[in-house]
Design a protein around this motif. Structure first.
Motif, short mmCIF file in Angstrom:
data_model
loop_
_atom_site.label_atom_id
_atom_site.label_comp_id
_atom_site.label_asym_id
_atom_site.label_seq_id
_atom_site.Cartn_x
_atom_site.Cartn_y
_atom_site.Cartn_z
N VAL A 182 0.85 -1.19 0.00
CA VAL A 182 0.00 0.00 0.00
C VAL A 182 0.88 1.24 0.00
CG1 VAL A 182 -1.88 1.24 1.13
CG2 VAL A 182 -1.76 -1.26 1.30
N LEU A 183 0.75 2.06 -1.04
CA LEU A 183 1.46 3.34 -1.12
C LEU A 183 0.49 4.42 -0.67
CD1 LEU A 183 3.21 2.99 -4.62
CD2 LEU A 183 4.02 2.19 -2.38
N THR A 184 0.71 4.99 0.51
CA THR A 184 -0.17 6.05 1.01
C THR A 184 0.35 7.41 0.56
OG1 THR A 184 1.08 6.11 3.08
CG2 THR A 184 -0.89 4.72 3.03
N GLU A 185 -0.56 8.39 0.55
CA GLU A 185 -0.26 9.75 0.11
C GLU A 185 0.46 9.74 -1.25
OE1 GLU A 185 0.44 12.56 3.70
OE2 GLU A 185 1.45 10.66 4.23
N ALA A 186 -0.05 8.89 -2.13
CA ALA A 186 0.56 8.71 -3.46
C ALA A 186 -0.48 9.05 -4.53
CB ALA A 186 1.04 7.27 -3.62
N GLN A 187 -0.25 10.12 -5.25
CA GLN A 187 -1.20 10.58 -6.26
C GLN A 187 -0.70 10.30 -7.67
OE1 GLN A 187 -2.29 14.71 -5.98
NE2 GLN A 187 -3.63 14.62 -7.76
N VAL A 188 -1.50 9.58 -8.43
CA VAL A 188 -1.18 9.32 -9.84
C VAL A 188 -1.60 10.55 -10.65
CG1 VAL A 188 -1.74 7.92 -11.85
CG2 VAL A 188 -1.42 6.82 -9.63
N VAL A 189 -0.70 11.04 -11.47
CA VAL A 189 -1.01 12.23 -12.27
C VAL A 189 -1.18 11.91 -13.75
CG1 VAL A 189 -0.03 13.91 -10.67
CG2 VAL A 189 1.46 12.83 -12.36
N THR A 190 -0.53 10.85 -14.25
CA THR A 190 -0.73 10.45 -15.64
C THR A 190 -0.70 8.94 -15.76
OG1 THR A 190 1.65 10.57 -16.16
CG2 THR A 190 0.33 12.55 -16.59
N VAL A 191 -1.45 8.45 -16.76
CA VAL A 191 -1.46 7.02 -17.08
C VAL A 191 -1.09 6.88 -18.55
CG1 VAL A 191 -2.87 4.94 -17.25
CG2 VAL A 191 -3.23 6.54 -15.35
N ASP A 192 -0.06 6.11 -18.81
CA ASP A 192 0.42 5.85 -20.16
C ASP A 192 0.04 4.41 -20.52
OD1 ASP A 192 1.78 5.32 -22.50
OD2 ASP A 192 3.75 5.98 -21.77
N VAL A 193 -1.10 4.24 -21.21
CA VAL A 193 -1.58 2.87 -21.48
C VAL A 193 -0.76 2.19 -22.57
CG1 VAL A 193 -3.92 3.37 -20.69
CG2 VAL A 193 -3.34 3.71 -23.10
N ARG A 194 -0.14 2.96 -23.44
CA ARG A 194 0.67 2.37 -24.51
C ARG A 194 1.87 1.64 -23.92
NH1 ARG A 194 2.16 5.98 -29.62
NH2 ARG A 194 -0.10 5.73 -29.82
N ASN A 195 2.52 2.28 -22.96
CA ASN A 195 3.70 1.68 -22.34
C ASN A 195 3.40 1.04 -20.99
OD1 ASN A 195 5.76 2.52 -24.32
ND2 ASN A 195 5.18 4.59 -23.69
N PRO A 375 -16.86 12.46 -10.78
CA PRO A 375 -15.79 11.46 -10.80
C PRO A 375 -14.41 12.10 -10.81
CG PRO A 375 -16.90 11.61 -12.93
CD PRO A 375 -17.71 12.41 -11.97
N ALA A 376 -13.50 11.53 -10.02
CA ALA A 376 -12.14 12.07 -9.90
C ALA A 376 -11.25 11.47 -10.98
CB ALA A 376 -11.59 11.77 -8.52
N THR A 377 -11.56 11.81 -12.23
CA THR A 377 -10.87 11.18 -13.36
C THR A 377 -10.08 12.17 -14.21
OG1 THR A 377 -12.93 11.40 -14.63
CG2 THR A 377 -12.53 9.29 -13.53
N GLY A 378 -9.82 13.35 -13.67
CA GLY A 378 -9.09 14.35 -14.44
C GLY A 378 -7.74 13.86 -14.92
N PHE A 379 -7.08 13.02 -14.13
CA PHE A 379 -5.76 12.52 -14.50
C PHE A 379 -5.79 11.55 -15.68
CE2 PHE A 379 -7.48 9.29 -11.82
CZ PHE A 379 -6.80 8.11 -12.06
N LEU A 380 -7.01 11.16 -16.13
CA LEU A 380 -7.13 10.21 -17.23
C LEU A 380 -7.45 10.88 -18.57
CD1 LEU A 380 -9.26 7.46 -15.44
CD2 LEU A 380 -6.81 7.39 -15.93
N ARG A 381 -7.61 12.19 -18.57
CA ARG A 381 -8.09 12.87 -19.79
C ARG A 381 -7.18 12.67 -20.99
NH1 ARG A 381 -9.70 17.99 -16.36
NH2 ARG A 381 -11.80 17.37 -15.67
#
Length: 507
Positions: A182-195, A375-381
């Protein structure tokens, strides 16, 4: 079904189709007596929150909750029933399913994982546990914006005094034992689905093979106060990853002691500030009304500001909403309906008054805001993962997104509801998040499971419980059976030309 005393504790003895079964007698979720539940088709269902257990195995088959029941040995001799049970099992009254352990633990902050779960609410935790229950022994990483391990979020607005350790769904030792990082206080800002890679706010990068997105919701300042209960469960949604609390967009919004209850610390501070003083709740949905009910015995005064004519109107209808409103008024709660907040006034920087658009001025030392969520999905845009026009993540019945190997569950998804002609719906219930997390895990393992659970939520206020099953958005008629004035009733919500019903029960 019958409760039977065995010396060190009780068991639930069940006779079904001529066969006897002996199980733990309390629901592991909140301890409800299962003898008061319903026995049907080889399963017993909890009378409080609807968790379902197989009487042949004791296994949990429908949520909420994480643990199963102990199953005890039964022997019939000369028309007498003998039950054999260990002292430890009788006293524990819960059984954690057998789980695999991780055979490839990380060394430090390794840059790759087999399964990455973004969000540590009910969906994320159940996904991780299901993988281990199904024998998955590779690396699992669960990341959350919270500082705490996964906890019981519905209790935040029902028991504001509860401490983080009291709310924890699993102890630290559990995650260590089964290799769930479990990684606490860890915010994902981008998701690169290709890689197949995510980037965290601090620059840390993590590659994955399978990904579950369970980011939950964030407060939406643009929604009217009357919609708080329509988009939230009885507590804040599973805001585990990108929960970004926002308060009222009015004059004075920067004053102190105005809260959205998003963490145990927020809830604890609200109680401390409200003791013997004046509390104002903005929004008469589930969160707002639960907070109001909890504070009545602690605050000098409790006021509720709501844009609609009655609490819960769009969710439960005018008649039920008015009956519940009367119960609150009988418990010293003052309502300001069909109005909004225009200004928050401070004295020495701290909240002192709430000014309404109706020109009323309400004394306030603390204010809790629950005015809707998105929905908290801004990082997926920019990720390439499909989002709908409202920002939700569309998934199929297997909780798969538009990208292979990427699944989603919880508050931030829309999914096809089978008994509503596969209509894509968003149902942000705690119980639904559990079920979706399990289905996502099963399909990461190529088991071809489909979501089929009936949506269910519950609340309790002033000693009265309200249980709600189904999906009733768009109802145009409410059929009441029982005594609504006494709050002993069943309500059926129907829509002309639609035979799928929602049921609400108050008692």
């Amino acid at each position: 079904m019958r409760e039977v005393e065995l010396g060190w504790g009780k068991v639930l003895l069940v006779k079904d189709n001529g066969e006897f079964h002996a199980l733990g007698h309390k629901c592991p979720h909140y301890g409800a007596p299962l003898v008061k539940g319903v026995l049907s088709r080889g399963r017993v269902r909890c009378p409080w929150h609807g968790a379902c257990f197989n009487i042949s195995t004791g296994d949990l088959e429908d949520f909420p909750g994480l643990d199963s029941l102990h199953k005890f040995q039964v022997k019939i001799e000369k028309e007498k029933v003998y039950v054999r049970a260990s002292k430890q099992a009788l006293q524990l009254q819960r059984r954690t399913k057998v789980m695999a352990k991780c055979i490839s633990p990380s060394v430090g902050h390794s840059g790759s994982t087999n399964v990455l779960i973004v969000g540590a609410g009910a969906a994320g935790l159940v996904c991780a546990e299901t993988l281990r229950q199904e024998g998955f022994s590779d690396r699992i990483v669960l990341c959350t914006l919270d500082r705490h391990l996964p906890y019981d979020r519905p209790k935040l607005s029902k028991s504001l005094d509860a401490q983080p350790e009291q709310l924890a769904l699993r102890p630290k030792e559990f995650f260590r034992a089964y290799g769930i990082e479990v990684l606490t206080e860890a915010q994902v800002v981008t998701v690169d689905v290709r890689n197949k890679k995510v980037v965290f706010k601090d620059g840390f990068k993590l590659e994955y093979s399978k990904l579950l997105l369970a980011p939950g919701s964030r407060w939406d300042p643009g929604q009217g106060a009357g919609q708080a209960g329509l988009s939230l469960r009885g507590a804040p949604p599973q805001h585990c990853q990108c929960f970004s609390p926002k308060t009222l967009s009015c004059k004075g919004k920067e004053v102190e002691n105005v809260f959205t209850i998003r963490t145990p610390e927020d809830a604890n501070r609200v109680v401390r500030l409200a003791r013997g003083r004046n509390a104002v709740i903005v929004g008469a949905g589930f969160l707002g009304m639960e907070v109001a009910a909890y504070l009545t015995e602690k605050a000098h005064s409790v006021s509720v500001v709501e844009l609609e004519e009655t609490p819960f109107r769009k969710f439960l209808g005018e008649r039920v909403g008015r009956a519940l409103m009367k119960m609150f008024e009988n418990n010293r709660v003052k309502f300001y309906m069909q109005t909004e907040v225009s200004e928050l006034r401070a004295q020495e920087g701290k909240l002192k008054e709430v000014v309404l658009k109706s020109s009323k001025v309400v004394r306030a030392d603390v204010c809790v805001v629950g005015i809707g969520a998105v929905p908290a999905t801004g990082f997926l845009r920019q990720s390439g993962i499909c989002l709908d026009s409202r920002g939700f993540i569309p998934v199929n019945k297997m909780m798969q997104t538009s990208v292979p190997g990427v699944f989603a569950a919880g508050d931030a998804v829309t999914f096809p509801l089978a008994w509503r002609n596969n209509r894509k719906v968003n149902i942000p219930h705690w119980q639904m998040a559990h079920a979706q997390g399990r289905v996502a895990a099963q399909n990461m393992l190529a088991q071809e499971a489909e979501i089929s659970t009936v949506p269910y939520l519950w609340t309790a206020m002033f000693g009265k419980s309200l249980r709600y099953a189904g999906y009733g958005e768009g109802f145009d008629d409410v059929i009441i059976q029982g005594d609504l004035e006494e709050l002993k009733f069943v309500a059926f919500y129907t829509k002309t030309g639609d035979m799928s019903w929602l049921t609400g029960k108050g008692s």
